[in-house]
Design an enzyme around this catalytic site. Structure first.
Site, PDB file in Angstrom:
ATOM      1  N   ASP A  50       0.820  -1.207   0.000  1.00 43.85           N
ATOM      2  CA  ASP A  50       0.000   0.000   0.000  1.00 43.85           C
ATOM      3  C   ASP A  50       0.856   1.261   0.000  1.00 43.85           C
ATOM      4  OD1 ASP A  50      -2.381  -1.417   0.042  1.00 43.85           O
ATOM      5  OD2 ASP A  50      -2.537  -1.401   2.230  1.00 43.85           O
ATOM      6  N   TYR A 109       7.481  -9.893   6.163  1.00 44.01           N
ATOM      7  CA  TYR A 109       7.342  -8.464   6.443  1.00 44.01           C
ATOM      8  C   TYR A 109       7.851  -8.182   7.853  1.00 44.01           C
ATOM      9  CZ  TYR A 109       4.271  -7.606   2.395  1.00 44.01           C
ATOM     10  OH  TYR A 109       3.750  -7.472   1.126  1.00 44.01           O
TER      11      TYR A 109
END
EC number: 5.4.99.12
Length: 240
Positions: A50, A109
């Site tokens: 994002d 992540y």
């Protein structure tokens, strides 16, 4: 010839990793850099992030002419047109049937918290947050490990056929004045990590119970709808 491009990027400069209507995506910028070198084939990305999310290790693939035999030189030239917000780490030749997205075995992540005094120079790259109980955070993150239906940890708008995911690692650790949440899975849903981080923080803050967190992970009921800020999140590894 198909090549695999391993690179990093500063997410503050883009509206997300995927191509955008106004050419403000990482994919747009990297495709533009490739076009300067005469490579116009579609660029495919292994993962999507994002707006404001960074990557220390991202992967893309593209078809190029067989005359690009010196991949180190290609890397050097590509960096000239990609800097300052994208850096090419390595370029490798891959088989023609290589699928940069669907051949992925796992993605990782990291979400970074800073417990030091606020700095506007770091604000886009960490989430400034008071110190918390790291052992308790580890315990809560452990609830995510395993095969889960994470339909309540997913933003709308994704193209996922299923919300089932297998989480291999969900842990917290300290590094200097930072706390880091580390996630590894066979895949992630849109917004999954930021929703997970925010949910754990809510429990640590006493705004949500452990029972409620477990029920949300077990897809029984959604108690948290809020996402952690994007600036602390980094795509850190993709394995094939």
């Amino acid at each position: 010839m198909k090549i695999k491009i391993i690179f990093s990027y500063d997410g503050t400069a883009f509206l997300g990793s995927a191509t955008q209507p106004h050419k403000k995506g990482v994919q747009d910028a990297l495709s533009g850099a490739l076009s300067h070198l005469g490579i116009f084939s579609p660029l495919l990305m292994a993962s999507r992030t994002d707006k404001g999310v960074h990557a220390s290790y991202a992967v893309a693939s593209v078809e190029c002419g067989d005359y690009f035999t010196n991949l180190e030189y290609l890397q050097k030239q590509l960096n000239k047109f990609s800097h300052p917000f994208i850096h090419i780490k390595k370029i490798e030749k891959v088989k023609d049937d290589f699928e940069v997205r669907f051949d992925v075995k796992s993605r990782e992540y990291r979400y970074i918290f800073s417990h030091s005094s606020y700095s506007p120079f770091m604000a886009s790259y960490v989430h400034f947050y008071p110190k918390f109980d790291l052992d308790k955070a580890n315990e809560l993150l452990g609830f995510f490990v395993g095969k889960k239906d994470l339909k309540f940890f997913c933003k709308s708008g994704g193209d996922n056929k299923t919300t089932l995911r297998e989480i291999f690692i969900a842990r917290a650790y300290a590094y200097k004045d930072f706390s880091i949440f580390h996630f590894k899975a066979n895949g992630f849903l849109r917004g999954q990590i930021r929703l997970s981080v925010a949910s754990v923080l809510k429990v640590l803050e006493g705004k949500m119970s452990e029972k409620e967190l477990k029920e949300q992970i077990e897809a029984k009921k959604q108690y948290n709808h809020f996402l952690a800020p994007p600036n602390g999140l980094y795509l850190s590894r993709i394995c094939y």
